[in-house]
Motif scaffolding. Structure first.
Motif, PDB file in Angstrom:
ATOM      1  N   LYS A 105      66.457 176.675  40.609  1.00 27.31           N
ATOM      2  CA  LYS A 105      65.464 177.442  39.986  1.00 27.31           C
ATOM      3  C   LYS A 105      64.363 177.101  40.875  1.00 27.31           C
ATOM      4  CE  LYS A 105      67.118 176.463  35.236  1.00 27.31           C
ATOM      5  NZ  LYS A 105      66.850 175.768  34.281  1.00 27.31           N
ATOM      6  N   ASP A 106      64.098 178.079  41.811  1.00 28.67           N
ATOM      7  CA  ASP A 106      62.847 178.273  42.812  1.00 28.67           C
ATOM      8  C   ASP A 106      61.932 179.345  42.206  1.00 28.67           C
ATOM      9  OD1 ASP A 106      64.403 180.442  43.037  1.00 28.67           O
ATOM     10  OD2 ASP A 106      65.088 180.082  45.131  1.00 28.67           O
ATOM     11  N   GLY A 107      61.868 179.645  41.089  1.00 27.48           N
ATOM     12  CA  GLY A 107      60.872 180.705  40.688  1.00 27.48           C
ATOM     13  C   GLY A 107      61.318 182.298  40.890  1.00 27.48           C
ATOM     14  N   TYR A 108      62.246 182.642  41.852  1.00 29.32           N
ATOM     15  CA  TYR A 108      62.305 183.846  42.222  1.00 29.32           C
ATOM     16  C   TYR A 108      63.827 184.203  41.417  1.00 29.32           C
ATOM     17  CZ  TYR A 108      59.275 183.640  46.228  1.00 29.32           C
ATOM     18  OH  TYR A 108      58.345 183.665  47.113  1.00 29.32           O
ATOM     19  N   GLN A 109      63.895 185.428  41.327  1.00 30.25           N
ATOM     20  CA  GLN A 109      65.205 186.149  40.598  1.00 30.25           C
ATOM     21  C   GLN A 109      66.136 186.342  41.724  1.00 30.25           C
ATOM     22  OE1 GLN A 109      63.065 189.294  38.247  1.00 30.25           O
ATOM     23  NE2 GLN A 109      64.449 188.662  36.755  1.00 30.25           N
ATOM     24  N   TRP A 110      67.279 185.696  41.511  1.00 28.97           N
ATOM     25  CA  TRP A 110      68.398 186.022  42.208  1.00 28.97           C
ATOM     26  C   TRP A 110      69.447 186.682  41.669  1.00 28.97           C
ATOM     27  CZ3 TRP A 110      67.177 185.068  47.323  1.00 28.97           C
ATOM     28  CH2 TRP A 110      66.048 184.027  47.470  1.00 28.97           C
ATOM     29  N   ARG A 111      70.433 187.356  42.191  1.00 24.67           N
ATOM     30  CA  ARG A 111      71.492 188.209  41.986  1.00 24.67           C
ATOM     31  C   ARG A 111      72.844 187.603  42.884  1.00 24.67           C
ATOM     32  NH1 ARG A 111      72.260 193.173  39.466  1.00 24.67           N
ATOM     33  NH2 ARG A 111      74.646 194.166  39.555  1.00 24.67           N
ATOM     34  N   LYS A 112      73.615 187.060  42.171  1.00 20.34           N
ATOM     35  CA  LYS A 112      74.819 186.626  42.953  1.00 20.34           C
ATOM     36  C   LYS A 112      75.646 187.741  43.182  1.00 20.34           C
ATOM     37  CE  LYS A 112      78.423 183.024  42.323  1.00 20.34           C
ATOM     38  NZ  LYS A 112      79.054 182.163  41.243  1.00 20.34           N
ATOM     39  N   TYR A 113      76.120 187.690  44.410  1.00 26.27           N
ATOM     40  CA  TYR A 113      77.021 188.814  44.732  1.00 26.27           C
ATOM     41  C   TYR A 113      78.548 188.274  45.390  1.00 26.27           C
ATOM     42  CZ  TYR A 113      75.222 187.854  49.539  1.00 26.27           C
ATOM     43  OH  TYR A 113      74.872 187.384  50.722  1.00 26.27           O
ATOM     44  N   GLY A 114      78.515 187.045  45.514  1.00 27.44           N
ATOM     45  CA  GLY A 114      79.602 186.680  45.826  1.00 27.44           C
ATOM     46  C   GLY A 114      79.942 185.003  45.914  1.00 27.44           C
ATOM     47  N   GLN A 115      81.034 184.744  46.001  1.00 25.81           N
ATOM     48  CA  GLN A 115      81.294 183.231  46.031  1.00 25.81           C
ATOM     49  C   GLN A 115      82.509 183.045  46.757  1.00 25.81           C
ATOM     50  OE1 GLN A 115      80.903 181.071  42.312  1.00 25.81           O
ATOM     51  NE2 GLN A 115      82.876 179.937  42.538  1.00 25.81           N
ATOM     52  N   LYS A 116      82.469 181.864  47.738  1.00 27.71           N
ATOM     53  CA  LYS A 116      83.689 181.594  48.594  1.00 27.71           C
ATOM     54  C   LYS A 116      83.674 180.089  48.730  1.00 27.71           C
ATOM     55  CE  LYS A 116      86.160 183.712  51.826  1.00 27.71           C
ATOM     56  NZ  LYS A 116      86.917 184.947  51.752  1.00 27.71           N
ATOM     57  N   VAL A 117      84.945 179.789  48.910  1.00 24.72           N
ATOM     58  CA  VAL A 117      85.168 178.250  49.400  1.00 24.72           C
ATOM     59  C   VAL A 117      85.455 178.006  50.800  1.00 24.72           C
ATOM     60  CG1 VAL A 117      87.035 176.505  49.229  1.00 24.72           C
ATOM     61  CG2 VAL A 117      86.536 177.960  47.012  1.00 24.72           C
ATOM     62  N   THR A 118      84.518 177.376  51.295  1.00 26.39           N
ATOM     63  CA  THR A 118      84.569 176.997  52.674  1.00 26.39           C
ATOM     64  C   THR A 118      85.565 176.014  52.901  1.00 26.39           C
ATOM     65  OG1 THR A 118      82.729 175.852  52.616  1.00 26.39           O
ATOM     66  CG2 THR A 118      82.271 178.174  52.994  1.00 26.39           C
ATOM     67  N   ARG A 119      85.605 176.110  54.435  1.00 28.40           N
ATOM     68  CA  ARG A 119      86.771 174.999  54.753  1.00 28.40           C
ATOM     69  C   ARG A 119      86.299 173.646  54.914  1.00 28.40           C
ATOM     70  NH1 ARG A 119      89.096 173.617  60.295  1.00 28.40           N
ATOM     71  NH2 ARG A 119      87.012 173.968  61.136  1.00 28.40           N
ATOM     72  N   ASP A 120      85.078 173.309  55.285  1.00 32.64           N
ATOM     73  CA  ASP A 120      84.619 172.066  55.159  1.00 32.64           C
ATOM     74  C   ASP A 120      83.995 171.439  53.949  1.00 32.64           C
ATOM     75  OD1 ASP A 120      82.396 173.888  55.359  1.00 32.64           O
ATOM     76  OD2 ASP A 120      81.268 172.873  56.822  1.00 32.64           O
ATOM     77  N   ASN A 121      84.020 172.308  52.916  1.00 29.59           N
ATOM     78  CA  ASN A 121      83.557 171.778  51.682  1.00 29.59           C
ATOM     79  C   ASN A 121      84.404 172.185  50.550  1.00 29.59           C
ATOM     80  OD1 ASN A 121      81.976 171.245  49.436  1.00 29.59           O
ATOM     81  ND2 ASN A 121      79.974 171.144  50.427  1.00 29.59           N
ATOM     82  N   PRO A 122      85.041 171.472  49.630  1.00 27.81           N
ATOM     83  CA  PRO A 122      86.004 171.868  48.660  1.00 27.81           C
ATOM     84  C   PRO A 122      85.161 172.781  47.469  1.00 27.81           C
ATOM     85  CG  PRO A 122      85.517 169.635  48.450  1.00 27.81           C
ATOM     86  CD  PRO A 122      84.908 169.809  49.832  1.00 27.81           C
ATOM     87  N   SER A 123      83.620 172.311  47.449  1.00 23.35           N
ATOM     88  CA  SER A 123      82.876 172.979  46.521  1.00 23.35           C
ATOM     89  C   SER A 123      82.731 174.385  46.866  1.00 23.35           C
ATOM     90  CB  SER A 123      81.696 172.351  46.460  1.00 23.35           C
ATOM     91  OG  SER A 123      81.887 170.985  45.946  1.00 23.35           O
ATOM     92  N   PRO A 124      82.954 175.456  45.889  1.00 28.09           N
ATOM     93  CA  PRO A 124      82.473 176.900  46.192  1.00 28.09           C
ATOM     94  C   PRO A 124      81.009 177.211  46.873  1.00 28.09           C
ATOM     95  CG  PRO A 124      82.764 176.761  44.067  1.00 28.09           C
ATOM     96  CD  PRO A 124      83.007 175.390  44.631  1.00 28.09           C
ATOM     97  N   ARG A 125      80.815 177.995  47.749  1.00 28.88           N
ATOM     98  CA  ARG A 125      79.480 178.471  48.062  1.00 28.88           C
ATOM     99  C   ARG A 125      79.132 179.944  47.311  1.00 28.88           C
ATOM    100  NH1 ARG A 125      78.733 179.319  54.161  1.00 28.88           N
ATOM    101  NH2 ARG A 125      78.788 177.150  54.412  1.00 28.88           N
ATOM    102  N   ALA A 126      77.932 179.780  46.978  1.00 27.47           N
ATOM    103  CA  ALA A 126      77.357 181.097  46.216  1.00 27.47           C
ATOM    104  C   ALA A 126      76.687 181.790  46.970  1.00 27.47           C
ATOM    105  CB  ALA A 126      77.060 180.688  44.731  1.00 27.47           C
ATOM    106  N   TYR A 127      76.822 183.104  46.975  1.00 26.53           N
ATOM    107  CA  TYR A 127      75.885 184.025  47.678  1.00 26.53           C
ATOM    108  C   TYR A 127      74.864 184.955  46.690  1.00 26.53           C
ATOM    109  CZ  TYR A 127      79.145 182.881  51.407  1.00 26.53           C
ATOM    110  OH  TYR A 127      80.084 182.345  52.283  1.00 26.53           O
TER     111      TYR A 127
END
Length: 331
Positions: free
Chosen positions: A173-195
């Motif tokens: 929560k940073d005060g701005y409105q965000w729209r999620k358009y993707g999610q990806k699991v990266t190689r160096d981190n088991p947790s997914p990265r959200a875009y």
DNA sequence: CGTATTTGACCTGCGC
DNA sequence: GCGCAGGTCAAATACG
């Protein structure tokens, strides 16, 4: 009041000492904003027996010398830290941008190609890393001018926020409105990265990547790319640092851009902060940042801001009143 | 029903 | 050329 910068695993604490009684004789040590042994000694002098003028002059000279050394050390720390962080390009942003910029003829008909074109016009990358949860702040500027001379600054800001480990939403929560358009699991981190894209204005180019830290699952790293081309939806004029509210307060963060260094102090979880802007220099300079922190104007503004925040916080005043009452003998 | 989110597919660049 | 990894798209799905 402490201002933390992390240098690897060793945190640097700069005690700004802004809350000290104003009836003390101002000393160069306080102007540097860093507490030293000499400063402590000067406080002890308040209780010491009277001394001769010569002794006092000698002590003053020593104090001035220590203060100057302290100031140089502070600048050196900031300079070394800037060098270290500039070598650590987060998430390969710099590399990715270099790849994009190197593409001479992006394919047509894709939104992606337009973004690549935008990035290709950039030559400066600003990288900021704030560890909100632990009160650590990091920042550095990376300048990578292109040969074609068509430079536009793309701000890349990295913010670390401490959240509930059970919270899997990856929402910062940073005060701005965000729209999620993707999610990806990266190689160096088991947790997914959200875009995320900024959803407040359709034309806003800002993107955000959010991913849990590989080391600490309770910490999420949000990487902001670009700058909003619209005012803040709720609190125009503030930096997008509201992540602090969800996880903790940030004692201090320093950023520098084309308009000069900016020192921002988030004093409470509820926002607010002090900004000291030095727009006189086009080139970022950590020494100027340190001097800005050490300036009496900065510290005066800091004291005023702290007073406003504390007196304006009803919970704080209630807690303070309760604490005072508990100290009373009849309570 | 409109909007936001999810998620698998696709695109692009880089290294070998 | 091929595989890999990061980033994005867009249809499907969920939600108010």
């Amino acid at each position: 009041m402490c201002c933390f910068w992390t240098m690897g695993t060793a945190p640097v604490c700069l005690d700004l000492m802004v809350g000290r009684p104003m009836d003390h004789e101002p000393s160069p040590v306080r102007c540097t904003g860093v507490r030293t042994e000499a400063d402590v000694a000067s406080s002890a002098c308040d209780r010491a027996p009277p001394m001769t003028n010569d002794e006092a002059k000698i002590l003053e000279a020593k104090l001035a010398q220590v203060s100057e050394e302290n100031r140089k050390l502070t600048e050196m720390i900031a300079y070394l830290y800037g060098n270290q962080v500039s070598r650590q390009s987060p998430d390969g942003e710099g590399q990715q941008r270099a790849r994009t910029a190197a593409s001479p003829t992006p394919p047509a008909g894709k939104k992606r190609s337009q973004e690549s074109m935008d990035a290709s016009h950039s030559c400066d990358v600003e990288i900021s890393n704030r560890n909100v949860g632990t009160g650590e702040a990091e920042h550095v500027d990376v300048d990578s001018p292109l040969s074609n001379g068509t430079c536009r600054r793309i701000k890349v800001k990295k913010v670390c926020t401490r959240i509930d480990p059970s919270d899997t939403s990856l929402v910062v929560k940073d005060g701005y409105q965000w729209r999620k358009y993707g999610q990806k699991v990266t190689r160096d981190n088991p947790s997914p990265r959200a875009y995320f894209r900024c959803a407040f204005a359709p034309s806003c180019p800002v993107k955000k990547k959010v991913q849990r830290s590989a080391e600490d699952s309770s910490v999420v790293e949000a990487t902001y790319e670009g700058e909003h081309n619209h005012p803040h939806p709720t609190r125009a004029g503030e930096l997008p640092s509201y992540a602090a509210r969800s996880g903790g307060s940030v004692p201090c963060s320093i950023s520098t851009n084309s308009s000069g260094p900016t020192i921002t102090l988030d004093l409470t979880k509820n926002g607010g902060g002090v900004q000291v802007l030095d727009a006189g220099e086009a080139q970022p300079d950590m020494k100027k940042v340190c001097r800005a922190v050490a300036s009496p104007e900065f510290q005066r503004a800091l004291v005023e801001q702290m007073a406003r925040e504390l007196t304006g916080d009803q919970k704080f005043t209630d807690a303070l009143a309760a604490a005072i009452l508990r100290k009373l003998p009849d309570y």
